[in-house]
Motif scaffolding. Sequence first.
Motif, PDB file in Angstrom:
ATOM      1  N   VAL A   1       3.118  12.685   9.023  1.00 14.84           N
ATOM      2  CA  VAL A   1       4.001  12.640  10.471  1.00 14.84           C
ATOM      3  C   VAL A   1       5.134  13.450  10.252  1.00 14.84           C
ATOM      4  O   VAL A   1       5.258  14.349  10.962  1.00 14.84           O
ATOM      5  N   ALA A   2       5.687  13.464   9.102  1.00 15.90           N
ATOM      6  CA  ALA A   2       7.047  14.435   8.788  1.00 15.90           C
ATOM      7  C   ALA A   2       6.532  15.804   8.706  1.00 15.90           C
ATOM      8  O   ALA A   2       7.245  16.628   9.601  1.00 15.90           O
ATOM      9  N   HIS A   3       5.439  16.334   8.478  1.00 12.16           N
ATOM     10  CA  HIS A   3       5.074  17.753   8.362  1.00 12.16           C
ATOM     11  C   HIS A   3       4.314  18.253   9.694  1.00 12.16           C
ATOM     12  O   HIS A   3       4.364  19.327   9.863  1.00 12.16           O
ATOM     13  N   ASN A   4       3.657  17.168  10.403  1.00  8.62           N
ATOM     14  CA  ASN A   4       2.995  17.554  11.568  1.00  8.62           C
ATOM     15  C   ASN A   4       3.566  17.269  12.889  1.00  8.62           C
ATOM     16  O   ASN A   4       3.070  17.762  13.906  1.00  8.62           O
ATOM     17  N   VAL A   5       4.450  16.139  12.837  1.00  3.52           N
ATOM     18  CA  VAL A   5       4.953  15.880  14.087  1.00  3.52           C
ATOM     19  C   VAL A   5       6.533  15.967  14.170  1.00  3.52           C
ATOM     20  O   VAL A   5       6.957  17.126  14.802  1.00  3.52           O
ATOM     21  N   VAL A   6       7.194  15.132  13.514  1.00  2.00           N
ATOM     22  CA  VAL A   6       8.760  15.193  13.265  1.00  2.00           C
ATOM     23  C   VAL A   6       9.246  14.644  12.248  1.00  2.00           C
ATOM     24  O   VAL A   6       8.623  13.481  12.048  1.00  2.00           O
ATOM     25  N   ARG A   7       9.967  15.072  11.438  1.00  2.00           N
ATOM     26  CA  ARG A   7      10.488  14.485  10.174  1.00  2.00           C
ATOM     27  C   ARG A   7      11.151  13.016  10.416  1.00  2.00           C
ATOM     28  O   ARG A   7      10.598  12.152   9.754  1.00  2.00           O
ATOM     29  N   PRO A   8      11.933  12.751  11.523  1.00  2.00           N
ATOM     30  CA  PRO A   8      12.490  11.283  11.731  1.00  2.00           C
ATOM     31  C   PRO A   8      11.442  10.245  12.023  1.00  2.00           C
ATOM     32  O   PRO A   8      11.270   9.112  12.200  1.00  2.00           O
ATOM     33  N   GLY A   9      10.218  10.700  12.471  1.00  2.06           N
ATOM     34  CA  GLY A   9       9.059  10.068  12.873  1.00  2.06           C
ATOM     35  C   GLY A   9       8.399   9.431  11.558  1.00  2.06           C
ATOM     36  O   GLY A   9       7.863   8.267  11.971  1.00  2.06           O
ATOM     37  N   ALA A  10       8.476   9.780  10.476  1.00  2.00           N
ATOM     38  CA  ALA A  10       8.018   9.271   9.329  1.00  2.00           C
ATOM     39  C   ALA A  10       8.281   8.004   9.098  1.00  2.00           C
ATOM     40  O   ALA A  10       7.621   6.915   9.027  1.00  2.00           O
TER      41      ALA A  10
ATOM     42  N   SER B   1      -4.542  10.377  11.221  1.00  2.00           N
ATOM     43  CA  SER B   1      -5.751  11.424  12.126  1.00  2.00           C
ATOM     44  C   SER B   1      -4.660  11.966  13.286  1.00  2.00           C
ATOM     45  O   SER B   1      -4.789  12.850  13.677  1.00  2.00           O
ATOM     46  N   LEU B   2      -4.197  10.721  13.825  1.00  2.00           N
ATOM     47  CA  LEU B   2      -3.126  11.136  14.748  1.00  2.00           C
ATOM     48  C   LEU B   2      -2.041  12.133  14.743  1.00  2.00           C
ATOM     49  O   LEU B   2      -1.951  13.286  15.351  1.00  2.00           O
ATOM     50  N   ALA B   3      -1.249  12.307  13.678  1.00  2.00           N
ATOM     51  CA  ALA B   3      -0.293  13.174  13.057  1.00  2.00           C
ATOM     52  C   ALA B   3      -1.164  14.456  12.651  1.00  2.00           C
ATOM     53  O   ALA B   3      -0.627  15.436  13.335  1.00  2.00           O
ATOM     54  N   LEU B   4      -2.217  14.526  11.953  1.00  2.00           N
ATOM     55  CA  LEU B   4      -2.776  15.956  11.656  1.00  2.00           C
ATOM     56  C   LEU B   4      -3.640  16.532  13.098  1.00  2.00           C
ATOM     57  O   LEU B   4      -3.508  17.711  12.847  1.00  2.00           O
ATOM     58  N   ASP B   5      -3.794  15.597  13.905  1.00  2.00           N
ATOM     59  CA  ASP B   5      -4.449  16.367  15.422  1.00  2.00           C
ATOM     60  C   ASP B   5      -3.175  16.782  16.297  1.00  2.00           C
ATOM     61  O   ASP B   5      -3.562  17.138  17.269  1.00  2.00           O
ATOM     62  N   TRP B   6      -1.866  16.391  16.027  1.00  2.00           N
ATOM     63  CA  TRP B   6      -0.667  16.477  16.814  1.00  2.00           C
ATOM     64  C   TRP B   6      -0.617  17.948  17.121  1.00  2.00           C
ATOM     65  O   TRP B   6      -0.643  18.703  16.287  1.00  2.00           O
ATOM     66  N   PRO B   7      -0.603  18.404  18.498  1.00  2.00           N
ATOM     67  CA  PRO B   7      -0.365  19.877  18.615  1.00  2.00           C
ATOM     68  C   PRO B   7       0.988  20.401  18.090  1.00  2.00           C
ATOM     69  O   PRO B   7       1.907  19.669  18.039  1.00  2.00           O
ATOM     70  N   ALA B   8       0.885  21.633  17.772  1.00  2.00           N
ATOM     71  CA  ALA B   8       1.790  22.278  16.907  1.00  2.00           C
ATOM     72  C   ALA B   8       2.885  22.242  17.861  1.00  2.00           C
ATOM     73  O   ALA B   8       4.211  22.362  17.361  1.00  2.00           O
TER      74      ALA B   8
ATOM     75  N   GLU C   1       0.890  -1.288   0.074  1.00  2.00           N
ATOM     76  CA  GLU C   1       0.013   0.034   0.086  1.00  2.00           C
ATOM     77  C   GLU C   1       0.948   1.173   0.066  1.00  2.00           C
ATOM     78  O   GLU C   1       0.830   2.127   0.930  1.00  2.00           O
ATOM     79  N   ALA C   2       1.702   1.471  -1.056  1.00  2.00           N
ATOM     80  CA  ALA C   2       2.533   2.393  -0.998  1.00  2.00           C
ATOM     81  C   ALA C   2       2.012   3.739  -0.952  1.00  2.00           C
ATOM     82  O   ALA C   2       2.691   4.774  -0.443  1.00  2.00           O
ATOM     83  N   LYS C   3       0.864   4.242  -1.536  1.00  2.00           N
ATOM     84  CA  LYS C   3       0.435   5.371  -1.442  1.00  2.00           C
ATOM     85  C   LYS C   3       0.040   5.904  -0.031  1.00  2.00           C
ATOM     86  O   LYS C   3       0.198   6.932   0.509  1.00  2.00           O
ATOM     87  N   SER C   4      -0.494   4.667   0.684  1.00  2.00           N
ATOM     88  CA  SER C   4      -0.963   4.746   2.060  1.00  2.00           C
ATOM     89  C   SER C   4       0.026   5.125   2.996  1.00  2.00           C
ATOM     90  O   SER C   4       0.179   6.175   3.732  1.00  2.00           O
ATOM     91  N   VAL C   5       1.337   4.544   2.713  1.00  2.00           N
ATOM     92  CA  VAL C   5       2.224   4.468   3.660  1.00  2.00           C
ATOM     93  C   VAL C   5       3.225   6.054   3.462  1.00  2.00           C
ATOM     94  O   VAL C   5       3.334   6.655   4.344  1.00  2.00           O
ATOM     95  N   LEU C   6       3.198   6.523   2.089  1.00  2.00           N
ATOM     96  CA  LEU C   6       3.648   7.821   1.972  1.00  2.00           C
ATOM     97  C   LEU C   6       2.887   8.755   2.207  1.00  2.00           C
ATOM     98  O   LEU C   6       3.419   9.903   2.783  1.00  2.00           O
ATOM     99  N   ASP C   7       1.386   8.595   2.183  1.00  2.00           N
ATOM    100  CA  ASP C   7       0.653   9.535   2.718  1.00  2.00           C
ATOM    101  C   ASP C   7       0.701   9.688   4.182  1.00  2.00           C
ATOM    102  O   ASP C   7       1.073  10.988   4.802  1.00  2.00           O
ATOM    103  N   VAL C   8       0.893   8.628   5.129  1.00  2.00           N
ATOM    104  CA  VAL C   8       1.162   8.811   6.563  1.00  2.00           C
ATOM    105  C   VAL C   8       2.260   9.226   6.858  1.00  2.00           C
ATOM    106  O   VAL C   8       2.538  10.242   7.777  1.00  2.00           O
ATOM    107  N   ALA C   9       3.650   8.865   6.084  1.00  2.00           N
ATOM    108  CA  ALA C   9       4.703   9.443   6.319  1.00  2.00           C
ATOM    109  C   ALA C   9       4.874  10.806   6.147  1.00  2.00           C
ATOM    110  O   ALA C   9       5.471  11.794   6.900  1.00  2.00           O
ATOM    111  N   ARG C  10       4.278  11.406   5.161  1.00  2.00           N
ATOM    112  CA  ARG C  10       3.995  12.925   4.866  1.00  2.00           C
ATOM    113  C   ARG C  10       3.413  13.572   6.215  1.00  2.00           C
ATOM    114  O   ARG C  10       3.854  14.373   6.657  1.00  2.00           O
TER     115      ARG C  10
END
Length: 80
Positions: free
Chosen positions: A34-43, A69-76, A23-32
């Motif tokens: 996490v990287a953008h909303n949590v921390v890059r190494p978290g991807a 959802s968890l990543a998108l809701d992560w506090p800034a 499920e490459a698209k799903s993995v890439l979407d989640v990685a994006r």
Amino acid sequence: MNVLDNWIAAACDELGLSTDDVEAKSVLDVARDVAHNVVRPGAPVTAYLMGIAVGRGADPADVAARLSSLALDWPADGRE
């Protein structure tokens, strides 16, 4: 096929997996997310966690949706 598709095919072949299970698209979407909303190494760590969850029987789409959802809701500020 592009380079990513070629890599996935080669990696699957190396590990005895089917590309139909990837499920490459799903993995890439989640990685994006996490990287953008949590921390890059978290991807990559999150992608690994997804693999563990799916390997243990979780539904790939459900895992991806929950983690995004968890990543998108992560506090800034990074705190819960």
